[in-house]
Design an enzyme around this catalytic site. Sequence first.
Site, PDB file in Angstrom:
ATOM      1  N   ASN A  11       0.868  -1.175   0.000  1.00  0.00           N
ATOM      2  CA  ASN A  11       0.000   0.000   0.000  1.00  0.00           C
ATOM      3  C   ASN A  11       0.910   1.231   0.000  1.00  0.00           C
ATOM      4  OD1 ASN A  11      -1.724   2.098   0.596  1.00  0.00           O
ATOM      5  ND2 ASN A  11      -2.225   1.382   2.670  1.00  0.00           N
ATOM      6  N   TRP A  12       0.966   1.902  -1.133  1.00  0.00           N
ATOM      7  CA  TRP A  12       1.883   3.040  -1.252  1.00  0.00           C
ATOM      8  C   TRP A  12       1.323   4.306  -0.605  1.00  0.00           C
ATOM      9  CZ3 TRP A  12       4.581   3.099  -6.779  1.00  0.00           C
ATOM     10  CH2 TRP A  12       5.513   2.061  -6.817  1.00  0.00           C
ATOM     11  N   LYS A  13       0.073   4.264  -0.169  1.00  0.00           N
ATOM     12  CA  LYS A  13      -0.551   5.442   0.459  1.00  0.00           C
ATOM     13  C   LYS A  13      -0.345   6.672  -0.442  1.00  0.00           C
ATOM     14  CE  LYS A  13       0.014   3.146   4.830  1.00  0.00           C
ATOM     15  NZ  LYS A  13       0.187   3.209   6.280  1.00  0.00           N
ATOM     16  N   HIS A  94      -9.315   0.900   5.199  1.00  0.00           N
ATOM     17  CA  HIS A  94      -8.026   1.128   5.867  1.00  0.00           C
ATOM     18  C   HIS A  94      -8.236   2.098   7.032  1.00  0.00           C
ATOM     19  CE1 HIS A  94      -3.956   2.412   6.683  1.00  0.00           C
ATOM     20  NE2 HIS A  94      -3.542   1.321   6.060  1.00  0.00           N
ATOM     21  N   GLU A  96      -6.601   4.497   8.101  1.00  0.00           N
ATOM     22  CA  GLU A  96      -6.370   5.920   7.794  1.00  0.00           C
ATOM     23  C   GLU A  96      -7.586   6.534   7.114  1.00  0.00           C
ATOM     24  OE1 GLU A  96      -2.594   5.401   5.817  1.00  0.00           O
ATOM     25  OE2 GLU A  96      -1.700   4.862   7.739  1.00  0.00           O
ATOM     26  N   GLU A 166      -4.961  -5.066  10.859  1.00  0.00           N
ATOM     27  CA  GLU A 166      -3.944  -4.037  11.021  1.00  0.00           C
ATOM     28  C   GLU A 166      -4.188  -3.266  12.317  1.00  0.00           C
ATOM     29  OE1 GLU A 166      -2.052  -2.874   7.033  1.00  0.00           O
ATOM     30  OE2 GLU A 166      -3.793  -1.598   7.325  1.00  0.00           O
ATOM     31  N   GLY A 172       3.039   2.066  10.757  1.00  0.00           N
ATOM     32  CA  GLY A 172       4.035   3.126  10.604  1.00  0.00           C
ATOM     33  C   GLY A 172       4.817   3.454  11.863  1.00  0.00           C
ATOM     34  N   SER A 211       3.748  -2.236  10.190  1.00  0.00           N
ATOM     35  CA  SER A 211       5.198  -2.295  10.418  1.00  0.00           C
ATOM     36  C   SER A 211       5.842  -3.617   9.992  1.00  0.00           C
ATOM     37  CB  SER A 211       5.534  -1.987  11.875  1.00  0.00           C
ATOM     38  OG  SER A 211       5.206  -0.629  12.170  1.00  0.00           O
ATOM     39  N   GLY A 232       3.006  -1.231   4.183  1.00  0.00           N
ATOM     40  CA  GLY A 232       3.049   0.182   3.813  1.00  0.00           C
ATOM     41  C   GLY A 232       4.463   0.591   3.447  1.00  0.00           C
ATOM     42  N   GLY A 233       5.162   1.190   4.402  1.00  0.00           N
ATOM     43  CA  GLY A 233       6.480   1.774   4.141  1.00  0.00           C
ATOM     44  C   GLY A 233       7.462   0.849   3.433  1.00  0.00           C
TER      45      GLY A 233
HETATM   46  P1  PGA Z   1       3.180   0.196   7.495  1.00  0.00           P
HETATM   47  O1  PGA Z   1       1.686   0.411   6.962  1.00  0.00           O
HETATM   48  O2  PGA Z   1       3.674  -1.098   6.902  1.00  0.00           O
HETATM   49  O3  PGA Z   1       3.944   1.385   6.986  1.00  0.00           O
HETATM   50  O4  PGA Z   1       3.114   0.138   8.981  1.00  0.00           O
HETATM   51  C1  PGA Z   1       0.814  -0.686   6.842  1.00  0.00           C
HETATM   52  C2  PGA Z   1      -0.535  -0.229   6.336  1.00  0.00           C
HETATM   53  O5  PGA Z   1      -0.998   0.841   6.731  1.00  0.00           O
HETATM   54  O6  PGA Z   1      -1.159  -0.935   5.528  1.00  0.00           O
END
Ligand code: PGA
Length: 248
Positions: A11-13, A94, A96, A166, A172, A211, A232-233
């Site tokens: 997920n590149w956000k 998600h 967020e 999650e 993050g 993470s 994510g990251g």
């Molecule tokens: P993260 O994000 O791997 O950067 O913690 C995961 C996500 O939000 O899907």
Amino acid sequence: MAKPQAMIIGNWKMFGTAPMLAELAVMAAAIPAHVTMGICPPFTLIQRAAQIATGSRLLIGAQDVHPAEKGAHTGCISVAMLRDAGAQLVIVGHSERRADNFESNAMVKAKAQAALAGDLRTILCVGETAAERDAGNTLEVITAQLSGSLPDTLPAGDAALVIAYEPVWAIGTGRIPSAEDVCEVHAHIRAALQARYGQQGGAIAILYGGSVNPGNAALLLNLPEVGGALVGGASLTAESFLAIAAAV
Ligand code: PGA
């Protein structure tokens, strides 16, 4: 029944403009045969990403979708638009988006139903906040999110719906739950899916997200009921994303 392939979804956000597509091209060329992999870039890169991924095993997806077929919804993107751009999957619910865009369980459910009806593989996210975990309410929160946001019915006989667990506090932050806590929640989600969908609920992949990185992937991905990862990251570079796949 053969064990389904582990699924590693990035997920590149809100990261990535055209130069990032070079990373995606490296990923597309190097996916191990025993892993299903996908990247959900920002909407603006989907079409170019899908072109690059054509002929490879890299799936391309979106990070959100609007539940309506079309209409006066300024700034929103429909299932048909995603498919037209070449997307094969979509993330819904998600944390967020639940937080930043006030998405309710009912809204997430509507999105999941629209996406599944439109033949997009759908990754539905659930997870507790730090305060909810500290209060001992994790399983209740997950139960409520699932009962409010799972689609009423599933398309017949395939792996169209995927759940991602999650924990909000793990996203993050570099912090992950203990193995016991991941196992407890994943087993709880499995039971809820079976109660809801019967035998079909036993086949739904349950990803862990929050993470995940090359250093902890082997531990997390080998836990029972962990069918893969939502990343994510660490999905922003081919090197770290492929290192996670190598840990499967
Ligand atoms: P993260 O994000 O791997 O950067 O913690 C995961 C996500 O939000 O899907």
